[in-house]
Write a protein that holds these residues in place. Structure first.
Motif, PDB file in Angstrom:
ATOM      1  N   VAL A   1      16.086  18.902  12.773  1.00 21.26           N
ATOM      2  CA  VAL A   1      16.984  19.396  13.818  1.00 21.26           C
ATOM      3  C   VAL A   1      16.360  20.658  14.398  1.00 21.26           C
ATOM      4  N   LEU A   2      16.199  20.682  15.715  1.00 17.94           N
ATOM      5  CA  LEU A   2      15.699  21.887  16.365  1.00 17.94           C
ATOM      6  C   LEU A   2      16.833  22.799  16.780  1.00 17.94           C
ATOM      7  N   ASN A   3      17.852  22.203  17.442  1.00 17.07           N
ATOM      8  CA  ASN A   3      18.939  23.028  17.956  1.00 17.07           C
ATOM      9  C   ASN A   3      20.063  22.139  18.445  1.00 17.07           C
ATOM     10  N   ILE A   4      21.208  22.747  18.656  1.00 13.61           N
ATOM     11  CA  ILE A   4      22.313  22.121  19.374  1.00 13.61           C
ATOM     12  C   ILE A   4      22.582  23.041  20.546  1.00 13.61           C
TER      13      ILE A   4
ATOM     14  N   GLN B   1      21.943   6.576  17.864  1.00 12.37           N
ATOM     15  CA  GLN B   1      22.374   7.778  18.573  1.00 12.37           C
ATOM     16  C   GLN B   1      23.877   8.027  18.462  1.00 12.37           C
ATOM     17  N   ALA B   2      24.683   7.048  18.744  1.00 15.10           N
ATOM     18  CA  ALA B   2      26.140   7.240  18.740  1.00 15.10           C
ATOM     19  C   ALA B   2      26.647   7.627  17.353  1.00 15.10           C
ATOM     20  N   ARG B   3      26.123   6.992  16.334  1.00 20.49           N
ATOM     21  CA  ARG B   3      26.569   7.297  14.962  1.00 20.49           C
ATOM     22  C   ARG B   3      26.149   8.704  14.545  1.00 20.49           C
ATOM     23  N   ILE B   4      24.956   9.108  14.943  1.00 20.62           N
ATOM     24  CA  ILE B   4      24.480  10.453  14.581  1.00 20.62           C
ATOM     25  C   ILE B   4      25.326  11.517  15.277  1.00 20.62           C
ATOM     26  N   ILE B   5      25.624  11.313  16.554  1.00 25.93           N
ATOM     27  CA  ILE B   5      26.458  12.267  17.296  1.00 25.93           C
ATOM     28  C   ILE B   5      27.844  12.349  16.667  1.00 25.93           C
ATOM     29  N   THR B   6      28.416  11.214  16.305  1.00 25.32           N
ATOM     30  CA  THR B   6      29.734  11.188  15.667  1.00 25.32           C
ATOM     31  C   THR B   6      29.705  11.958  14.350  1.00 25.32           C
ATOM     32  N   HIS B   7      28.625  11.819  13.609  1.00 30.80           N
ATOM     33  CA  HIS B   7      28.511  12.514  12.327  1.00 30.80           C
ATOM     34  C   HIS B   7      28.395  14.026  12.520  1.00 30.80           C
TER      35      HIS B   7
ATOM     36  N   GLU C   1      27.276  15.371  23.590  1.00 32.34           N
ATOM     37  CA  GLU C   1      27.283  14.218  24.483  1.00 32.34           C
ATOM     38  C   GLU C   1      26.031  13.369  24.341  1.00 32.34           C
ATOM     39  N   ARG C   2      24.952  13.980  23.915  1.00 32.70           N
ATOM     40  CA  ARG C   2      23.681  13.278  23.956  1.00 32.70           C
ATOM     41  C   ARG C   2      22.770  13.715  22.830  1.00 32.70           C
ATOM     42  N   LEU C   3      21.915  12.805  22.416  1.00 31.10           N
ATOM     43  CA  LEU C   3      20.891  13.084  21.428  1.00 31.10           C
ATOM     44  C   LEU C   3      19.556  13.176  22.169  1.00 31.10           C
ATOM     45  N   GLU C   4      18.898  14.297  22.048  1.00 29.67           N
ATOM     46  CA  GLU C   4      17.592  14.485  22.682  1.00 29.67           C
ATOM     47  C   GLU C   4      16.545  14.486  21.587  1.00 29.67           C
TER      48      GLU C   4
END
Length: 158
Positions: A53-56, A78-84, A94-97
């Motif tokens: 993880v770099l940043n949020i 992507q969706a599962r990681i964002i939800t977690h 909103e998004r995974l970069e």
């Protein structure tokens, strides 16, 4: 122009920049632990050593991976990681970069396969080259002839 005096160690430790850095380091450690638990839950644990993880920031969860193949695999979740990550994030994600930065591996130099030639063999090759230069000089016209002879002389002198 007035010079600023160097800061003492106490001033550096008490400064806001150091505190912000310490806070970010703690937050980064929590994000990395959250990523680890997320990957274990999604059965992606082998990819964890290639992901960080770099940043949020700006509603984006920013991950760094070591290859495009790993990036594609993570992107499919992507969706599962964002939800977690959502409950721990301070902003609505909103998004995974994903940023791909290959791990730098120092190149291992290949050993040179040079066999040491005896000194007499090297000397014979140089004398042969000098002889060929003189032969070619004899066949050429003047400006080139003098240049070839000078080159042959240079080989003999060295």
């Amino acid at each position: 122009m007035a010079r600023n005096r160097p800061r003492t160690t106490k001033q550096l430790i008490a400064g806001q920049q150091l505190q912000r850095f310490a806070d970010f380091t703690d937050q980064h450690r929590r994000w990395q632990q959250l990523l680890q638990s997320c990957f274990q839950k999604l059965q992606l644990s082998p990819l964890l050593e290639h992901c960080e993880v770099l940043n949020i920031r700006a509603n984006h969860l920013i991950l760094q991976v070591s290859s495009g193949a790993i990036a594609q695999r993570i992107k499919s979740y992507q969706a599962r990681i964002i939800t977690h990550f959502q409950p721990e994030a301070t902003v609505e994600l909103e998004r995974l970069e994903i940023r791909i930065r290959p791990a730098h591996k120092p190149a291992t130099p290949k050993p040179a396969k040079v066999s040491p030639a005896p000194a007499t063999e090297t000397l014979e090759k140089e004398l042969d080259a000098v002889g060929r230069l003189r032969q070619q000089a004899a066949l050429c016209d003047e400006p080139l002839r003098s240049q070839l002879l000078a080159l042959a002389q240079k080989y003999e002198d060295s």
